[in-house]
Design a protein around this motif. Structure first.
Motif, PDB file in Angstrom:
ATOM      1  N   SER A   1       4.766   4.956  -1.048  1.00  0.00           N
ATOM      2  CA  SER A   1       3.636   5.010  -0.138  1.00  0.00           C
ATOM      3  C   SER A   1       4.129   5.191   1.288  1.00  0.00           C
ATOM      4  CB  SER A   1       2.814   3.709  -0.233  1.00  0.00           C
ATOM      5  OG  SER A   1       1.826   3.679   0.774  1.00  0.00           O
ATOM      6  N   THR A   2       3.572   6.178   2.000  1.00  0.00           N
ATOM      7  CA  THR A   2       3.974   6.432   3.388  1.00  0.00           C
ATOM      8  C   THR A   2       2.884   6.015   4.366  1.00  0.00           C
ATOM      9  OG1 THR A   2       3.135   8.697   3.254  1.00  0.00           O
ATOM     10  CG2 THR A   2       5.468   8.346   2.729  1.00  0.00           C
ATOM     11  N   ASP A   3       1.915   5.221   3.879  1.00  0.00           N
ATOM     12  CA  ASP A   3       0.822   4.797   4.754  1.00  0.00           C
ATOM     13  C   ASP A   3       1.288   3.800   5.801  1.00  0.00           C
ATOM     14  OD1 ASP A   3      -0.878   6.386   3.310  1.00  0.00           O
ATOM     15  OD2 ASP A   3      -1.500   4.769   1.970  1.00  0.00           O
ATOM     16  N   PHE A   4       2.296   3.019   5.471  1.00  0.00           N
ATOM     17  CA  PHE A   4       2.775   1.984   6.377  1.00  0.00           C
ATOM     18  C   PHE A   4       3.986   2.481   7.157  1.00  0.00           C
ATOM     19  CE2 PHE A   4       5.654  -1.461   7.415  1.00  0.00           C
ATOM     20  CZ  PHE A   4       4.817  -2.338   8.065  1.00  0.00           C
ATOM     21  N   GLY A   5       4.032   2.162   8.447  1.00  0.00           N
ATOM     22  CA  GLY A   5       5.187   2.526   9.257  1.00  0.00           C
ATOM     23  C   GLY A   5       5.417   1.510  10.349  1.00  0.00           C
ATOM     24  N   ALA A   6       6.633   1.040  10.495  1.00  0.00           N
ATOM     25  CA  ALA A   6       6.971   0.065  11.527  1.00  0.00           C
ATOM     26  C   ALA A   6       7.770   0.758  12.628  1.00  0.00           C
ATOM     27  CB  ALA A   6       7.781  -1.083  10.932  1.00  0.00           C
TER      28      ALA A   6
ATOM     29  N   ALA B   1      11.189  -1.050  -8.048  1.00  0.00           N
ATOM     30  CA  ALA B   1      11.099  -1.731  -6.751  1.00  0.00           C
ATOM     31  C   ALA B   1      10.987  -0.744  -5.602  1.00  0.00           C
ATOM     32  CB  ALA B   1      12.321  -2.634  -6.541  1.00  0.00           C
ATOM     33  N   LEU B   2      11.526   0.477  -5.790  1.00  0.00           N
ATOM     34  CA  LEU B   2      11.495   1.471  -4.718  1.00  0.00           C
ATOM     35  C   LEU B   2      10.079   1.958  -4.432  1.00  0.00           C
ATOM     36  CD1 LEU B   2      14.675   3.570  -5.513  1.00  0.00           C
ATOM     37  CD2 LEU B   2      14.328   1.997  -3.614  1.00  0.00           C
ATOM     38  N   GLU B   3       9.143   1.718  -5.366  1.00  0.00           N
ATOM     39  CA  GLU B   3       7.762   2.118  -5.119  1.00  0.00           C
ATOM     40  C   GLU B   3       7.089   1.210  -4.100  1.00  0.00           C
ATOM     41  OE1 GLU B   3       5.652   2.598  -8.741  1.00  0.00           O
ATOM     42  OE2 GLU B   3       7.027   4.136  -9.527  1.00  0.00           O
ATOM     43  N   ARG B   4       7.731   0.124  -3.745  1.00  0.00           N
ATOM     44  CA  ARG B   4       7.214  -0.779  -2.703  1.00  0.00           C
ATOM     45  C   ARG B   4       8.005  -0.593  -1.408  1.00  0.00           C
ATOM     46  NH1 ARG B   4       8.258  -6.341  -4.388  1.00  0.00           N
ATOM     47  NH2 ARG B   4       6.834  -6.881  -2.691  1.00  0.00           N
ATOM     48  N   LEU B   5       8.628   0.568  -1.269  1.00  0.00           N
ATOM     49  CA  LEU B   5       9.492   0.821  -0.114  1.00  0.00           C
ATOM     50  C   LEU B   5       8.671   0.975   1.159  1.00  0.00           C
ATOM     51  CD1 LEU B   5      12.536   1.368   0.556  1.00  0.00           C
ATOM     52  CD2 LEU B   5      11.966   3.793   0.432  1.00  0.00           C
ATOM     53  N   MET B   6       9.035   0.232   2.187  1.00  0.00           N
ATOM     54  CA  MET B   6       8.395   0.314   3.496  1.00  0.00           C
ATOM     55  C   MET B   6       9.291   1.122   4.427  1.00  0.00           C
ATOM     56  SD  MET B   6       6.926  -3.576   3.904  1.00  0.00           S
ATOM     57  CE  MET B   6       8.562  -4.305   3.741  1.00  0.00           C
ATOM     58  N   LEU B   7       8.670   1.941   5.281  1.00  0.00           N
ATOM     59  CA  LEU B   7       9.406   2.894   6.105  1.00  0.00           C
ATOM     60  C   LEU B   7       9.143   2.683   7.582  1.00  0.00           C
ATOM     61  CD1 LEU B   7       8.532   6.109   4.073  1.00  0.00           C
ATOM     62  CD2 LEU B   7      10.581   4.712   3.833  1.00  0.00           C
TER      63      LEU B   7
END
Length: 322
Positions: free
Chosen positions: A219-224, A190-196
């Motif tokens: 994946s570090t492509d997404f960032g909020a 589940a940690l492979e779907r971690l959003m940062l």
């Protein structure tokens, strides 16, 4: 001989902050012509132009940018000199400017502000929310009196006091909680779907540090820009995210989210209160640190289910500073 006055430096700081003569004069408690006159005299004494004026806007020149940090430090030291010279029988009274990082402010302030109002009714608190480096810069410049950050900063100019350990948890979509079977283990997919959070937030670097220790590719492509945004995405099944214990009540109050503990030794961050060594308000910081420690989130359900971590193991799982 150049003889700048404190009044000129105060007016300079007000104008540099607002970039508007009218607002700067209002903040300084003087008329606009009086402020303009002092700024012009300051420019004449220094022999440089400090502000570009025209078309309804004000711009700092390169010379102004260069001297601005030094003037802010001078004004901060003068304020601290006045405070240290003044006998004060009570603590946390008068103006106090507190900065907090975005992953602390929304969750700590709802309980901190009522407590301060009850215990220290003469305190005039001003709050600033920003990322760690911005808060440190503003603290050093004298724009802030104290800051609450995650992990100590290696700066000789600051005094820092540990507040409490803030354990990390995993927020997942409610429908996935049963399949994950907590506590979360190192190899959990589940940690492979971690959003940062986006770059600049210390929680992002702490999350990446945890993933490196767990040998998880994320994946570090997404960032909020906020933890609240990440939680909205989790509630709609778009991924999972790390949250600190202090944010747990807010996360559990949202529909569609389950909050799961990690297996011991659980990762955590240390929250710190920091202030300048030159500050004359030691009593204020002692009182504030004591109050903040009393507001530590309990996290009773996690501890009851899985037991306390061994102190030696906890040290190994401590998230690294930004």
């Amino acid at each position: 001989m150049i003889r700048l006055t404190l009044r000129q430096m105060q007016y300079f700081a007000a104008l540099a902050d607002t970039l508007h003569f009218g607002r700067a004069a209002e903040n300084a408690g003087v008329t606009q012509p009086a402020l303009s006159s002092q700024i012009a005299e300051m420019e004449q004494q220094l022999g440089v132009r400090l502000f570009e004026r025209g078309s309804g806007r004000v711009i700092l020149t390169d010379d102004a940018q260069r001297i601005k940090p030094r003037i802010e430090r001078i004004l901060a030291e003068v304020r601290e000199l006045e405070q240290s010279a003044r006998r004060r029988e009570a603590v946390l009274e008068g103006r106090f400017r507190l900065g907090l990082i975005p992953t602390v402010a929304p969750y700590l302030l709802p309980i901190l502000l009522p407590a301060l109002k009850t215990r220290f009714p003469d305190l005039r608190l001003e709050v600033r929310e920003a990322v760690t480096q911005t808060l440190v810069d503003e603290l050093n410049s004298g724009s802030l009196d104290g800051i609450v950050i995650a992990e100590p900063m290696a700066l000789a100019s600051l005094v820092q006091a540990d507040l409490f350990e803030d354990t990390f948890l995993l927020a997942v979509p409610q429908g996935e909680a049963a399949r994950l079977s907590p506590p979360i283990m190192e190899e959990e997919m589940a940690l492979e779907r971690l959003m940062l959070l986006e770059e600049g937030h210390c929680l992002r670097s702490q999350a990446l540090d945890i993933c490196r220790r767990m040998k998880t590719t994320v994946s570090t492509d997404f960032g909020a820009t906020s933890l609240a945004t990440l939680l909205q995405l989790v509630s709609n099944g778009l991924g999972v995210t790390l949250i600190p214990e202090i944010a747990r009540p807010a996360a559990e109050a949202m529909a569609g989210i389950a909050v799961l503990p990690f297996a011991p030794p659980r990762p955590y961050r240390m929250l710190n209160l920091a202030w300048r060594k030159s500050s004359g308000r030691q009593g204020d910081f002692d009182a504030l640190a004591e109050l903040l420690r009393s507001l530590r989130p309990v996290g009773a359900s996690t501890d009851d289910l899985h037991g306390k971590n061994d102190p030696h193991d906890r040290q190994n799982q401590k998230a690294q500073p930004e």
